[in-house]
Design a protein around this motif. Sequence first.
Motif, short mmCIF file in Angstrom:
data_model
loop_
_atom_site.label_atom_id
_atom_site.label_comp_id
_atom_site.label_asym_id
_atom_site.label_seq_id
_atom_site.Cartn_x
_atom_site.Cartn_y
_atom_site.Cartn_z
N VAL A 202 21.62 -21.90 -10.49
CA VAL A 202 23.08 -21.72 -10.60
C VAL A 202 23.53 -20.47 -9.86
N LEU A 203 22.74 -19.40 -9.94
CA LEU A 203 23.11 -18.12 -9.32
C LEU A 203 22.66 -18.00 -7.87
N TRP B 161 16.21 1.23 -9.72
CA TRP B 161 15.85 2.33 -8.83
C TRP B 161 14.64 2.03 -7.96
N ASP B 162 14.11 0.82 -8.07
CA ASP B 162 13.00 0.41 -7.21
C ASP B 162 13.55 -0.01 -5.85
N ASP B 163 12.98 0.48 -4.76
CA ASP B 163 13.50 0.17 -3.43
C ASP B 163 13.36 -1.31 -3.08
N ARG B 164 12.49 -2.03 -3.79
CA ARG B 164 12.34 -3.48 -3.55
C ARG B 164 12.91 -4.31 -4.70
N ARG B 165 13.68 -3.66 -5.56
CA ARG B 165 14.35 -4.31 -6.69
C ARG B 165 13.40 -5.16 -7.54
N LEU C 134 17.27 -9.41 -1.25
CA LEU C 134 16.85 -9.29 -2.64
C LEU C 134 18.01 -9.55 -3.58
N ALA C 135 17.71 -10.21 -4.69
CA ALA C 135 18.73 -10.49 -5.71
C ALA C 135 19.06 -9.21 -6.45
N GLY C 136 20.31 -9.08 -6.83
CA GLY C 136 20.78 -7.91 -7.56
C GLY C 136 20.60 -8.03 -9.06
N PHE C 137 20.84 -6.93 -9.73
CA PHE C 137 20.68 -6.85 -11.18
C PHE C 137 21.58 -7.85 -11.91
N TRP C 138 22.86 -7.92 -11.55
CA TRP C 138 23.80 -8.76 -12.29
C TRP C 138 23.51 -10.24 -12.12
N SER D 273 5.60 -10.72 -6.81
CA SER D 273 6.72 -11.61 -6.43
C SER D 273 7.98 -10.81 -6.23
N TYR D 274 8.95 -11.43 -5.58
CA TYR D 274 10.30 -10.91 -5.43
C TYR D 274 11.26 -11.97 -5.93
N VAL D 275 12.44 -11.55 -6.34
CA VAL D 275 13.53 -12.49 -6.61
C VAL D 275 14.55 -12.25 -5.50
#
Length: 155
Positions: free
Chosen positions: A93-94, A136-140, A15-19, A150-152
């Motif tokens: 890009v990320l 704080w979501d376990d699946r971000r 899973l992609a992080g916040f930043w 969806s997920y990122v």
Amino acid sequence: MVYGAPSGPLGSLQLAGFWSRLAAAVIDSLVLGVPLGILTSLVVDDGSFAVSVGYGYQPDGPAWLDLLGLLVGIAYYGMLEGGATGQTLGKRVLGIGVVDAATGLPPIGRGRGIGRYFARLLSALPCLLGYFWMLWDDRRQTWHDKLVRSYVVKV
């Protein structure tokens, strides 16, 4: 691009992080906002040259310019997030992308890509709570991720 096939709800997906998601959003805002800001400054002649970073409602501009900003946003996110790679320019890009929650693979489809675009409004309304939800979501997942299933993920 290599996407991991899930062996469960998330499988081998990272899973992609916040930043990284925030940085991608900033890049996408610049990609959309700078050209629209320049166009606004050319159309709205108030003697100043101010390019607004972002896109959408321009209070000093004509209504057609607001509509153009909306249509550009719909097309950008619908075509790119809903497309084969699930990546906007910022996400590319990320090194992150949008995948279907059920399959763990792109695409989510143009309709759900457009749905994510509009669902961002819901994520933003209560002081950006829907965006911060991923912390704080376990699946971000943000609220707009949850709404369109969806997920990122890192790609």
